[in-house]
Design a protein around this motif. Structure first.
Motif, short mmCIF file in Angstrom:
data_model
loop_
_atom_site.label_atom_id
_atom_site.label_comp_id
_atom_site.label_asym_id
_atom_site.label_seq_id
_atom_site.Cartn_x
_atom_site.Cartn_y
_atom_site.Cartn_z
N ASP A 177 0.82 -1.21 0.00
CA ASP A 177 0.00 0.00 0.00
C ASP A 177 0.86 1.27 0.00
O ASP A 177 0.67 2.17 0.82
CB ASP A 177 -0.93 -0.01 1.21
CG ASP A 177 -2.00 1.07 1.14
OD1 ASP A 177 -2.22 1.61 0.04
OD2 ASP A 177 -2.61 1.37 2.18
N GLY A 178 1.82 1.34 -0.92
CA GLY A 178 2.64 2.54 -1.07
C GLY A 178 3.27 3.00 0.22
O GLY A 178 3.80 2.21 1.00
N GLY A 179 3.19 4.33 0.47
CA GLY A 179 3.77 4.88 1.69
C GLY A 179 3.06 4.44 2.95
O GLY A 179 3.62 4.56 4.04
N ARG A 180 1.83 3.93 2.82
CA ARG A 180 1.09 3.45 3.99
C ARG A 180 1.38 1.99 4.30
O ARG A 180 0.78 1.43 5.22
CB ARG A 180 -0.41 3.66 3.77
CG ARG A 180 -0.83 5.14 3.75
CD ARG A 180 -2.33 5.28 3.57
NE ARG A 180 -2.75 4.87 2.24
CZ ARG A 180 -2.74 5.66 1.17
NH1 ARG A 180 -2.32 6.92 1.29
NH2 ARG A 180 -3.14 5.22 -0.01
N GLY A 181 2.28 1.40 3.54
CA GLY A 181 2.60 -0.01 3.74
C GLY A 181 3.96 -0.24 4.34
O GLY A 181 4.54 -1.32 4.19
#
Length: 380
Positions: A177-181
């Motif tokens: 999840d991009g920067g949220r991962g």
């Protein structure tokens, strides 16, 4: 000539005096040899730790110095005036403790933070990757949950203290999840599967070891995750604001050291019957150098006071990092010019100061990234 400082208390003034005394006795006699040989000055860090200089901005209840950033950064500058390599190391160590202090549980802080702040353990910070320097959200190092543990695989580039640190604060991907991962982990140096690649052959800061850290099935317990899954990037970016102030102070100390060397040489060197400092052309160069150093100091202190007051300071941290490191590059270049041909030789330290200043414009976010951060904040 030492920097003139207006400290907030008598205690903080005494701290600066103590710092100057320690670095003059324990560090200054060794710096030339350390930088010439590339040896890592581990015992110097232990000495600074025992004096409480590795833990100044952290609370006393965890073994810290309980000092404001305004005070801590000025002590850091004093260290960097003598050795930029050690100054950078102190800043990185403080940054490596930041995630635990801000995102760790009470139990995690009570268990690990006192030992980390004592100086007996030295920290490192693993965020950048070879393909993801200014864009950390593109990182590929992955941590896969396996029962009560995580298994880490990947590589982290440009790690200060790589292979020399006792613990590593590591950002790794736990989802796509991009920067949220991205999540944050505290990894002991002796964990099986964690190794350091060959140290980088750098242009400067020879006394500061930099290496890529390799993670091959590195298994760590869930208890060593800081914060929840997916909180790693916010933890990292929050730490970088403080880290940028650290580098701003280091760059200012480096510039102060170059200025001090240039003034001493200009007072001693004679041409046309008088000291070269008395020639207006050279005197004006030194005046501009002094103005650059003092304006840099004022800039990082203004940002530090905002942080100490609990205000948002991200833009001010980027401005400080930009101004202080650009000024350091200019001041150290001018210091070489003051020395003339002698400055281009290794008989004097100013050529080293110039080489060390260059990386200040690059790490903790390049100065182009700082301009981006500042511009985006202005556009809000």
């Amino acid at each position: 000539m030492p920097a003139t400082r207006l400290m907030p208390s008598e205690e903080s003034a005494d701290l600066i005096a103590l710092t100057r005394d320690i670095v003059a006795k324990e560090l200054a006699p060794k710096v030339a040899q350390i930088e010439a040989s590339g040896e890592f000055p581990r015992e110097v860090f232990r000495t600074l730790g025992r004096a409480g200089l590795l833990s100044l901005p952290y609370p006393e209840e965890f073994g810290g110095g309980g000092q404001s950033y305004e005070v801590y950064l000025q002590a850091l500058e004093e260290i960097a005036t003598v050795s930029a390599s050690v100054g950078v190391g102190v800043s990185v160590h403080a940054l490596s403790c930041f995630g635990l202090f801000t995102a760790g549980t009470d139990e995690q802080r009570e268990t690990w933070l006192p030992q980390m702040l004592s100086g007996e353990l030295l920290g490192a910070y693993c965020l950048s990757e070879a393909h993801a320097g200014s864009d950390p959200a593109a990182m590929r190092t992955r941590a896969v949950r396996d029962g009560d543990s995580y298994v880490l695989n990947g590589a982290k580039a440009w790690t200060t203290h790589g292979g020399k640190a006792d613990f590593y604060k590591v950002m790794a991907r736990t989802s796509d999840d991009g920067g949220r991962g991205i999540s944050c982990f505290l990894v002991p140096a002796d964990t099986p599967g964690l190794t350091a690649d060959h140290p980088e052959q750098k242009m400067g800061l020879m006394g500061s070891t930099t290496a890529t850290m390799l993670f091959e099935d590195v298994c760590i317990p869930v208890e060593r995750r800081l914060g929840d899954e997916g909180q790693g990037l916010p933890i990292a970016l929050a730490g970088l604001d403080s880290g940028r102030l650290g580098i701003a102070a280091v760059a200012t100390g480096l510039a102060q050291g170059a200025l001090d060397a240039a003034i001493a040489y200009a007072k001693d060197r004679q041409t046309f019957g008088k000291a070269i400092i008395d020639h207006q052309g050279l005197g004006f160069v030194l005046a501009d150098m002094a103005a650059a150093v003092e304006s840099a100091r004022a800039t990082y202190l203004a940002a530090a006071r905002m942080k100490d007051a609990g205000q948002k300071f991200s833009r001010q941290a980027s401005i400080a990092k930009l101004v202080c490191t650009d000024n350091a590059m200019k001041v150290t270049t001018d210091a070489v010019q003051v020395f003339g041909g002698a400055g281009y030789t290794r008989d004097f330290p100013v050529e080293r100061y110039m080489r060390e200043a260059k990386v200040m414009q690059i790490f903790e976010g390049t100065n182009q990234i700082q301009r981006l951060v500042i511009a985006r904040d202005l556009a809000r």
